[in-house]
Design an enzyme around this catalytic site. Structure first.
Site, PDB file in Angstrom:
ATOM      1  N   ASN A 229       0.749  -1.147  -0.070  1.00  0.00           N
ATOM      2  CA  ASN A 229       0.014  -0.089  -0.097  1.00  0.00           C
ATOM      3  C   ASN A 229       0.847   1.242   0.107  1.00  0.00           C
ATOM      4  OD1 ASN A 229       1.054   0.020   2.574  1.00  0.00           O
ATOM      5  ND2 ASN A 229      -1.044   0.386   3.467  1.00  0.00           N
TER       6      ASN A 229
ATOM      7  N   LYS B  65      12.842  41.126 -13.169  1.00  0.00           N
ATOM      8  CA  LYS B  65      11.952  40.361 -13.683  1.00  0.00           C
ATOM      9  C   LYS B  65      10.489  40.340 -12.807  1.00  0.00           C
ATOM     10  CE  LYS B  65      12.850  36.091 -10.474  1.00  0.00           C
ATOM     11  NZ  LYS B  65      13.540  34.664 -10.728  1.00  0.00           N
TER      12      LYS B  65
ATOM     13  N   ASP C 221      22.444  30.703  -9.600  1.00  0.00           N
ATOM     14  CA  ASP C 221      21.323  30.466  -8.953  1.00  0.00           C
ATOM     15  C   ASP C 221      21.467  29.527  -8.042  1.00  0.00           C
ATOM     16  OD1 ASP C 221      18.769  31.090  -8.254  1.00  0.00           O
ATOM     17  OD2 ASP C 221      17.754  30.781 -10.099  1.00  0.00           O
TER      18      ASP C 221
END
Length: 326
Positions: free
Chosen positions: A45, A202, A230
């Site tokens: 499960n 931006k 980044d």
């Protein structure tokens, strides 16, 4: 004199979940120790079962798991591992997060939103973690979400050393993809002979995740090789639009450097087809063979993580790894 005295030796043990075993093995090798044998599997499960096959009583345990896709499954597995260590009497449990899941949900933009990055910290504390080691958090404030010590490692030395060796003889500019990461760009500049700084102005629609518009370049980039830095590349929309904007302003070249290569959805195609000449990342997240491409360069973060683990284990200074800036 009654009683008993015993001088105990500290015992470092390294554990790995199933998300990114290659990185954990590399870290353990750097430390000169093996990974603790661990039995882990899923029930029919979807429930996760974990059991360590060695005694962990009294150990200084370091649990490495990078939150890659399927992210919720690997977070749950790491929480279960921490719980198992606590119940088996590990003396100290340090959770090592090369990539901290939900780090972008660090504040509320609107009403009725969660702060999921705080929830993550609470979950690890509740499970039994005493300490966190993270690499390049999306925002530094996340360190304050965890009620305990947090060692915030930076991939900057690894990435910048590579860039300096390969591109240091050229006219460089360091570019942040938005104004919010300009402090990181300043640190890059200091390691690249004080290269001039620029950033991309931006806008972002808060109703549309992973979408931005690169409006204009602020700073002088004409005729320079731009190092576009980044913390992560997810769908690569932001970073590739920024690269295009830099070329439109007359940049001589663009090199992308980021710590975390999430590379979701269209990221690989965007990076392949963008004008950047090289995309430099670390292995904080696993990159499947089919997601690799010619101009992708992957650097190992394992030496940095292993040195940080050693400093924590030996009660040394993690800050010393970053010239006192961590």
């Amino acid at each position: 004199m009654s009683g008993m005295k015993r001088t105990t030796e500290k015992n470092l043990m390294v554990f790995s979940g199933r998300a990114h075993p290659g990185l954990a093995e590399e870290v353990a090798t750097e430390l000169g120790s093996g990974l603790v044998p661990t039995q882990a599997y899923d029930f029919a499960n979807g429930e996760i079962y974990v059991r360590f096959e060695e005694s962990v009583r009294g150990s200084d345990a370091f649990v490495i798991q990078s939150h890659t896709s399927p992210i919720n499954e690997w977070i749950m597995e790491q929480l279960i591992m921490v719980d198992a260590l606590k119940r088996a009497s590990a003396k100290r449990i340090t959770v090592v997060l090369p990539f901290y899941g939900y780090a972008r949900q660090d504040k509320k933009h609107r009403g009725r939103e969660p702060i999921s990055a705080r929830l993550m910290a609470d979950l690890f504390k509740t499970a039994g973690a005493n300490r966190l080691i993270c690499v390049d958090l999306h925002t530094s404030q996340i360190q304050g979400f965890f009620d305990g010590p947090v060692d915030h490692l930076m991939a900057l030395p690894i990435l910048s050393d590579y860039v300096r060796q390969k591109y240091g003889d050229q006219q460089l500019a360091v570019v942040s993809p938005d104004a919010g990461r300009i402090k990181v760009a300043e640190q890059w500049s200091a390691r690249l002979n004080n290269a001039p700084l620029a950033f991309i102005h931006k806008t972002r629609d808060i109703d549309r995740p992973n979408e931005t518009v690169a409006n204009r370049v602020v700073g002088e980039v004409k005729g320079r090789v731009c190092i576009l830095v980044d913390d992560m590349i997810d769908t690569a929309g932001t970073i590739t639009k920024a690269a295009d904007a830099l070329y439109a302003e007359g940049a001589a070249g663009v090199v992308i450097a980021a710590t975390h290569a999430i590379l979701s959805g269209p990221a690989v195609d965007r990076l392949k087809n963008c004008q950047a000449s090289e995309v430099i990342v670390t292995n904080t997240l696993p990159i499947a063979e089919e997601r690799r491409f010619d101009k992708l360069t992957e650097l190992s973060i394992a030496p940095l993580i292993s040195r940080a683990i050693r400093e924590v284990f030996e009660d040394g200074s993690v800050t010393s790894l970053f010239d006192g800036r961590a």
